[in-house]
Write an enzyme that holds these catalytic residues in place. Structure first.
Site, PDB file in Angstrom:
ATOM      1  N   GLY A   1       0.870  -1.176   0.000  1.00 13.73           N
ATOM      2  CA  GLY A   1       0.000   0.000   0.000  1.00 13.73           C
ATOM      3  C   GLY A   1       0.903   1.221   0.000  1.00 13.73           C
ATOM      4  O   GLY A   1       1.856   1.285   0.781  1.00 13.73           O
TER       5      GLY A   1
ATOM      6  N   ASP B   1       7.498   5.268  -2.989  1.00 15.50           N
ATOM      7  CA  ASP B   1       6.976   5.464  -1.626  1.00 15.50           C
ATOM      8  C   ASP B   1       8.125   5.613  -0.634  1.00 15.50           C
ATOM      9  O   ASP B   1       8.054   6.431   0.298  1.00 15.50           O
ATOM     10  CB  ASP B   1       6.114   4.264  -1.206  1.00 15.50           C
ATOM     11  CG  ASP B   1       5.004   3.968  -2.206  1.00 15.50           C
ATOM     12  OD1 ASP B   1       4.482   4.916  -2.817  1.00 15.50           O
ATOM     13  OD2 ASP B   1       4.679   2.777  -2.376  1.00 15.50           O
TER      14      ASP B   1
ATOM     15  N   GLY C   1       0.440   4.071   1.111  1.00 15.81           N
ATOM     16  CA  GLY C   1       0.434   4.746   2.396  1.00 15.81           C
ATOM     17  C   GLY C   1       1.267   4.019   3.432  1.00 15.81           C
ATOM     18  O   GLY C   1       2.132   4.609   4.086  1.00 15.81           O
TER      19      GLY C   1
ATOM     20  N   GLY D   1       9.929  -7.098  -2.643  1.00 17.42           N
ATOM     21  CA  GLY D   1       8.843  -6.616  -1.792  1.00 17.42           C
ATOM     22  C   GLY D   1       8.774  -5.109  -1.774  1.00 17.42           C
ATOM     23  O   GLY D   1       9.585  -4.412  -2.401  1.00 17.42           O
TER      24      GLY D   1
END
Ligand code: RIB
Length: 291
Positions: free
Chosen positions: A38, A237, A40, A272
């Site tokens: 995700g 991210d 976030g 990952g």
């Protein structure tokens, strides 16, 4: 200072393939793993690893407790994550090929069912000097940005996945807009002219990154560190979370860019997304090893 992050929480189901499937093609994967993801959650992990006090605001379905335990284990405050009995935890189907490129399908589940009252109650603790992170994988983005802005906090919005309507709605409340080069191209084509923000963070993967300070007109460029990637999922991210934590911790823009770039470089050398994000000590060691 603290970082508050209204962000998606996904279970990433990752399939390794020789190549990504073409329309109508069926392929057999070489391996399958599940991990923390995700946009976030990844940004929260990155910010916390970088040393920022990080509060995650979001939602999950029932069960899947390992997800929240893993977030907490990386140093993220999960007290404001709502558990929704009638929603599935968000998840992503991620295919990664031999060139470390990916294709992703997300099912938002609870991420798009976040209750705005719960959200604004959670944000009563945000104050001047804090930072709110947002990405486009949750509901409640505008309400959160408004609340943070009213409290005098910095608002950093990652326009990913890109949706022009979502950007338009949140833009009046944003301090720094973060995008990859594809998202930036779409945005500049749709909204030519000056944007009503203080800064633009544009990441270009192996081609580096830049921060355009629109208040001074100065552009800061950061080359990427040369590494051999195995999986680029979550690199943006990682960059955004480390960059935000750098600003929160008082680093200059060039120093925040350099640490964020190092963190992203390390992250892509591991499989990952959230689980691959390096600690601050690992980033320090990586930077020390550069000539
Ligand atoms: O940016 C990478 C993330 O996008 C993955 O972790 C996946 O969950 C999707 O949200």
């Amino acid at each position: 200072m603290a970082i508050w992050n209204l962000g998606s929480i996904n279970i990433d189901r990752v399939y390794r393939l020789d190549s990504l499937p073409l329309p109508g093609e069926t392929l057999t994967s070489r391996s399958h793993n599940s991990g923390l993801g995700g946009k976030g959650a990844n940004q929260s992990v990155a910010a916390a690893c970088a040393g920022a006090v990080t509060h995650h605001l979001g939602a999950m379905g029932p069960g899947d407790d390992w997800v929240i335990e893993r977030l907490a284990a990386r140093g993220v405050d999960t007290a404001h994550v709502a558990r929704m009995a009638d929603q599935a935890t968000g998840h992503a189907i991620i295919m990664v090929d031999d060139q470390a490129e990916n294709a992703i399908v997300i099912h938002p589940g609870a991420n798009r069912a976040i209750d705005e009252d719960h959200l604004t109650r959670s944000l009563t603790g945000i104050g001047a000097g804090d930072t709110l992170l947002l990405q486009n994988e949750t509901s409640g983005q505008v309400a959160a940005a408004q609340a943070a802005n009213a409290a005098g906090a910095r608002v950093i919005y990652s326009a990913a996945p890109f949706d022009l309507q979502a950007v338009r709605q949140v833009l009046p409340h944003v301090t720094i807009l973060a995008m990859n080069e594809g998202e930036a191209a779409q945005l500049f084509a749709a909204l030519p002219g000056d944007l009503p923000v203080q800064g633009l963070l544009i990441t270009r993967g192996s081609k580096g990154a830049e921060y355009r300070d629109l208040t001074t007109g100065r552009t800061h460029e950061q080359a990427s560190f040369k590494v051999t990637p195995v999986d680029t999922t979550g690199a943006g991210d990682t960059f955004a979370g480390y960059f935000a934590a750098g600003l929160d911790g008082g680093l200059s823009i060039p120093d925040a860019l350099r640490r964020a770039s190092a963190a992203a470089a390390l992250q892509v050398t591991r499989p990952g997304a959230g689980d691959a994000i390096p600690t601050a000590a690992e980033v320090d060691a990586f930077l020390a090893a550069q000539s």
